[in-house]
Design a protein around this motif. Structure first.
Motif, PDB file in Angstrom:
ATOM      1  N   TYR A 281      -2.065   0.452  -9.043  1.00 52.96           N
ATOM      2  CA  TYR A 281      -1.519   1.400  -8.082  1.00 52.96           C
ATOM      3  C   TYR A 281      -1.260   2.763  -8.731  1.00 52.96           C
ATOM      4  O   TYR A 281      -1.846   3.763  -8.322  1.00 52.96           O
ATOM      5  CB  TYR A 281      -0.239   0.835  -7.469  1.00 52.96           C
ATOM      6  CG  TYR A 281      -0.415  -0.555  -6.888  1.00 52.96           C
ATOM      7  CD1 TYR A 281      -1.437  -0.821  -5.989  1.00 52.96           C
ATOM      8  CD2 TYR A 281       0.423  -1.600  -7.251  1.00 52.96           C
ATOM      9  CE1 TYR A 281      -1.615  -2.092  -5.454  1.00 52.96           C
ATOM     10  CE2 TYR A 281       0.261  -2.873  -6.722  1.00 52.96           C
ATOM     11  CZ  TYR A 281      -0.759  -3.118  -5.831  1.00 52.96           C
ATOM     12  OH  TYR A 281      -0.931  -4.376  -5.316  1.00 52.96           O
ATOM     13  N   ASN A 282      -0.388   2.800  -9.728  1.00 49.50           N
ATOM     14  CA  ASN A 282      -0.010   4.012 -10.471  1.00 49.50           C
ATOM     15  C   ASN A 282      -0.346   5.302  -9.719  1.00 49.50           C
ATOM     16  O   ASN A 282       0.030   5.480  -8.563  1.00 49.50           O
ATOM     17  CB  ASN A 282      -0.635   3.996 -11.879  1.00 49.50           C
ATOM     18  CG  ASN A 282      -2.099   3.587 -11.888  1.00 49.50           C
ATOM     19  OD1 ASN A 282      -2.920   4.180 -11.208  1.00 49.50           O
ATOM     20  ND2 ASN A 282      -2.412   2.554 -12.666  1.00 49.50           N
ATOM     21  N   ASP A 283      -1.080   6.209 -10.363  1.00 48.47           N
ATOM     22  CA  ASP A 283      -1.417   7.485  -9.720  1.00 48.47           C
ATOM     23  C   ASP A 283      -2.421   7.318  -8.585  1.00 48.47           C
ATOM     24  O   ASP A 283      -2.513   8.184  -7.703  1.00 48.47           O
ATOM     25  CB  ASP A 283      -1.983   8.464 -10.753  1.00 48.47           C
ATOM     26  CG  ASP A 283      -0.916   8.955 -11.725  1.00 48.47           C
ATOM     27  OD1 ASP A 283       0.271   8.931 -11.349  1.00 48.47           O
ATOM     28  OD2 ASP A 283      -1.272   9.349 -12.853  1.00 48.47           O
TER      29      ASP A 283
ATOM     30  N   ASP B 214      -0.416   7.125  -5.368  1.00 49.13           N
ATOM     31  CA  ASP B 214       0.327   8.362  -5.109  1.00 49.13           C
ATOM     32  C   ASP B 214      -0.603   9.514  -4.741  1.00 49.13           C
ATOM     33  O   ASP B 214      -0.336  10.271  -3.799  1.00 49.13           O
ATOM     34  CB  ASP B 214       1.155   8.738  -6.337  1.00 49.13           C
ATOM     35  CG  ASP B 214       2.264   7.736  -6.606  1.00 49.13           C
ATOM     36  OD1 ASP B 214       2.742   7.112  -5.636  1.00 49.13           O
ATOM     37  OD2 ASP B 214       2.638   7.562  -7.784  1.00 49.13           O
TER      38      ASP B 214
ATOM     39  N   ARG C  17       4.500  -3.473  -6.219  1.00 48.58           N
ATOM     40  CA  ARG C  17       4.509  -2.312  -7.108  1.00 48.58           C
ATOM     41  C   ARG C  17       5.813  -2.288  -7.910  1.00 48.58           C
ATOM     42  O   ARG C  17       6.454  -1.247  -8.066  1.00 48.58           O
ATOM     43  CB  ARG C  17       4.356  -1.039  -6.278  1.00 48.58           C
ATOM     44  CG  ARG C  17       3.741   0.118  -7.048  1.00 48.58           C
ATOM     45  CD  ARG C  17       3.678   1.368  -6.198  1.00 48.58           C
ATOM     46  NE  ARG C  17       3.018   2.447  -6.909  1.00 48.58           N
ATOM     47  CZ  ARG C  17       3.055   3.720  -6.542  1.00 48.58           C
ATOM     48  NH1 ARG C  17       3.725   4.068  -5.465  1.00 48.58           N
ATOM     49  NH2 ARG C  17       2.432   4.644  -7.246  1.00 48.58           N
TER      50      ARG C  17
ATOM     51  N   ASP D  81       6.366  -2.408 -10.937  1.00 53.95           N
ATOM     52  CA  ASP D  81       6.385  -1.649 -12.187  1.00 53.95           C
ATOM     53  C   ASP D  81       6.957  -0.248 -12.000  1.00 53.95           C
ATOM     54  O   ASP D  81       7.350   0.402 -12.968  1.00 53.95           O
ATOM     55  CB  ASP D  81       4.966  -1.546 -12.765  1.00 53.95           C
ATOM     56  CG  ASP D  81       4.006  -0.860 -11.811  1.00 53.95           C
ATOM     57  OD1 ASP D  81       3.976  -1.259 -10.626  1.00 53.95           O
ATOM     58  OD2 ASP D  81       3.296   0.059 -12.241  1.00 53.95           O
ATOM     59  N   LYS D  82       7.033   0.216 -10.747  1.00 53.13           N
ATOM     60  CA  LYS D  82       7.582   1.544 -10.488  1.00 53.13           C
ATOM     61  C   LYS D  82       9.027   1.470 -10.004  1.00 53.13           C
ATOM     62  O   LYS D  82       9.590   2.460  -9.548  1.00 53.13           O
ATOM     63  CB  LYS D  82       6.715   2.287  -9.472  1.00 53.13           C
ATOM     64  CG  LYS D  82       6.932   3.786  -9.497  1.00 53.13           C
ATOM     65  CD  LYS D  82       5.804   4.551  -8.872  1.00 53.13           C
ATOM     66  CE  LYS D  82       6.048   6.052  -9.021  1.00 53.13           C
ATOM     67  NZ  LYS D  82       4.948   6.863  -8.498  1.00 53.13           N
TER      68      LYS D  82
ATOM     69  N   HIS E  17      10.081   1.467  -4.977  1.00 56.11           N
ATOM     70  CA  HIS E  17       8.667   1.403  -4.586  1.00 56.11           C
ATOM     71  C   HIS E  17       8.160  -0.043  -4.493  1.00 56.11           C
ATOM     72  O   HIS E  17       6.958  -0.260  -4.351  1.00 56.11           O
ATOM     73  CB  HIS E  17       7.813   2.179  -5.590  1.00 56.11           C
ATOM     74  CG  HIS E  17       8.076   3.648  -5.591  1.00 56.11           C
ATOM     75  ND1 HIS E  17       7.470   4.513  -4.708  1.00 56.11           N
ATOM     76  CD2 HIS E  17       8.909   4.406  -6.349  1.00 56.11           C
ATOM     77  CE1 HIS E  17       7.902   5.746  -4.932  1.00 56.11           C
ATOM     78  NE2 HIS E  17       8.776   5.703  -5.923  1.00 56.11           N
ATOM     79  N   SER E  18       9.065  -0.984  -4.566  1.00 50.17           N
ATOM     80  CA  SER E  18       8.638  -2.388  -4.588  1.00 50.17           C
ATOM     81  C   SER E  18       8.074  -2.851  -3.252  1.00 50.17           C
ATOM     82  O   SER E  18       7.435  -3.904  -3.180  1.00 50.17           O
ATOM     83  CB  SER E  18       9.809  -3.288  -4.996  1.00 50.17           C
ATOM     84  OG  SER E  18      10.901  -3.140  -4.093  1.00 50.17           O
TER      85      SER E  18
ATOM     86  N   ASP F 154       6.156  -0.687  -1.348  1.00 52.04           N
ATOM     87  CA  ASP F 154       5.083   0.247  -0.991  1.00 52.04           C
ATOM     88  C   ASP F 154       3.826  -0.480  -0.532  1.00 52.04           C
ATOM     89  O   ASP F 154       3.052   0.049   0.273  1.00 52.04           O
ATOM     90  CB  ASP F 154       4.710   1.120  -2.193  1.00 52.04           C
ATOM     91  CG  ASP F 154       5.724   2.223  -2.444  1.00 52.04           C
ATOM     92  OD1 ASP F 154       6.722   2.282  -1.705  1.00 52.04           O
ATOM     93  OD2 ASP F 154       5.513   3.015  -3.376  1.00 52.04           O
TER      94      ASP F 154
END
Length: 494
Positions: free
Chosen positions: A181-183, A186, A207, A209-210, A214-215, A217
């Protein structure tokens, strides 16, 4: 004896129905008295034909010939009524009193209004089938008012840019085969949420890790998302059953006019897509109809698909009676059709369970032969009116291990009604750079269009081998979309 009380409100449907029934009988007696029973029967047939026509327009998937039949029946009834009335007047010289005519007409209007109110009341359940596309001209282009949409994750909500509303009733389903997911997520949301106010991201893990904020998202669907590429004879890609994610998203989110399915790494040429008909399927079908493209000098529809001017269409499988597994050389030299684990031999188990009328429709496209359709499933639009039947057919393939890129396009061609076109998406699947907006500009220079393409990269791997997002792509894609709008000659928010 016990007494019984009947609490019937004067405003209740039951009471009104009793009045209508009485009015109908009184009207029938007037007609029989002043004319005859034949006239009454003809008028009943005429009224029934009228209501059947309305009901058919609203609920039933039927060819135009059915409506032609209703028109013929109506004209015949009117002609016969006028003829019988003239003969009756000549033979009996009976003049109808004004009072009787007023009462009869008023009763008829009350009955007609009541029946129409019941017919179009929100509580009347629609039949679980799809309307033919040409009946959409009788319907407003908006989501069903009585249907309540399930809330999307708050983090995906965004204000459309410049009051852009072309996709306000469309759900964009963005899938991840891996939880990368990361960037990617976004940057994707930063670009496309300006044009698609309704987006759901779906992938095989949360998600987390963010952090907690954001869990939620991502809508999580991990069905057969494991990956093992160590065995060349069984190349288990994590996205091989990603159509389960498509089914999940369709099941979770009802009440949209349409559903656009694409992975996070597919570039969407929004100014082109806004010109597509949201009442039809979109896919790079071998029988698809291209959308007129002013940038290429096309101001009217092409009579047939000119493959030399478009991205390659999806594939038509070889003869399904041939055992393709015997000559299959593995993924790479050959495509998925012959794969003994996910190919045609597996998919046929589901295909043979599809209703025969659907298989017949597909066979009509392939000269009467049994064939499956295979191709990229990285851009697909499903009209909301076909959502339910699409899910039902796709579910049959999900009960097997049929590969994503066979199950999904085959389902499209099984579900689409006879005579309803599939709009052709100029979708390019590339595996050589450039994996960014430069690819689109190159194709434009070559005289082609790019409605969508895969694979698009939101970043790159550095010399250390670590992937890093590049925010420059956000601005570049936005600029590309404005360039595309200028080529199309349409207004588009900057």
């Amino acid at each position: 004896m016990p007494s019984h009380s009947f609490n019937i409100s004067l405003a209740s449907p039951t009471f009104v129905l009793l009045l209508v029934e009485a009015g109908r009988d009184i009207t029938a007696m007037f007609i029989i008295h002043d004319f005859d029973a034949i006239m009454e029967g003809i008028l009943i047939s005429l009224a029934s034909t009228f209501l059947i026509s309305i009901d058919t327009l609203r609920l039933i998937e039927t060819p135009p010939s059915a409506f032609l039949g209703c028109v013929i029946a109506t004209v015949a009834s009117v002609v016969l009524v006028l003829n019988l009335r003239q003969r009756s007047d000549e033979q009996r010289e009976v003049s109808l009193s004004t009072r009787r005519l007023v009462v009869a007409v008023a009763t008829f209007l009350v009955a007609l209004i009541y029946v129409c109110a019941v017919l179009f009341h929100d509580t009347v359940p629609p039949l679980p089938i799809s309307l033919p596309y040409w009946t959409e001209v009788f319907k407003p282009h908006s989501s069903t008012p009585s249907c309540t949409r399930k809330a999307l994750p708050l983090s995906t909500l965004s204000q459309s840019e410049g009051n852009y509303t072309h996709f306000s009733n469309v759900l964009l389903i963005v899938f991840f085969s891996h939880p990368r997911y990361n960037d990617n997520l976004d940057f994707h949301r930063e670009v496309y949420s300006a044009y698609f106010p309704n987006i759901v991201y779906i992938g095989p893990a949360s998600r987390e890790d963010k952090g907690f904020a954001h869990s939620y998202d991502v809508l999580v669907d991990s069905f057969q998302s494991d990956e093992d590429l160590s065995d060349p004879s069984f190349y288990k890609m994590s996205g091989r059953m990603a159509h389960h994610m498509l089914h999940t998203a369709l099941q979770e989110y009802d009440c949209y006019d349409g559903y656009l399915w694409a992975p996070f790494d597919t570039l969407l040429n929004v100014p082109r897509l806004q010109q597509f008909n949201q009442n039809l399927f979109w896919y790079h079908s071998p029988w698809g109809r291209p959308v007129p493209n002013p940038a290429l000098g096309d101001f009217g529809p092409e009579p047939t698909l000119n493959k030399g001017r478009h991205a390659p269409p999806a594939l038509i499988s070889p003869d399904t009676s041939v055992i393709l597994t015997e000559t299959w050389r593995g993924w790479g030299p050959d495509w998925w059709l012959g794969d003994p684990h996910v190919g045609v031999s597996v998919c046929m188990e589901a295909f043979l369970r599809v209703p025969s009328e659907m298989r017949t429709r597909l066979a009509a496209l392939t000269e009467g032969k049994t064939r499956l359709i295979g191709g990229s499933a990285d851009t697909l639009y499903i009209p909301g009116r076909h959502r339910r039947v699409f899910m039902e057919v796709l579910a049959l393939f999900l009960e097997t291990n049929c590969f994503l890129e066979i199950a999904t396009p085959t389902t499209v061609h099984l579900v689409v009604p006879t005579g309803e076109p599939i709009q052709y998406v100029d979708h390019w699947w590339i595996y050589q750079p450039p994996f960014n907006a430069t690819f689109v500009r190159q194709k434009w220079a070559e005289g082609f269009e790019v409605d969508t393409f895969h694979t698009f990269h939101w970043g790159d791997r550095g010399e250390d081998g670590i992937w890093t997002g590049d925010h420059h792509h956000v601005a570049d894609v936005r600029h590309l979309l404005k360039e595309s709008a200028d080529r199309q000659g349409i207004e588009f928010p900057a």
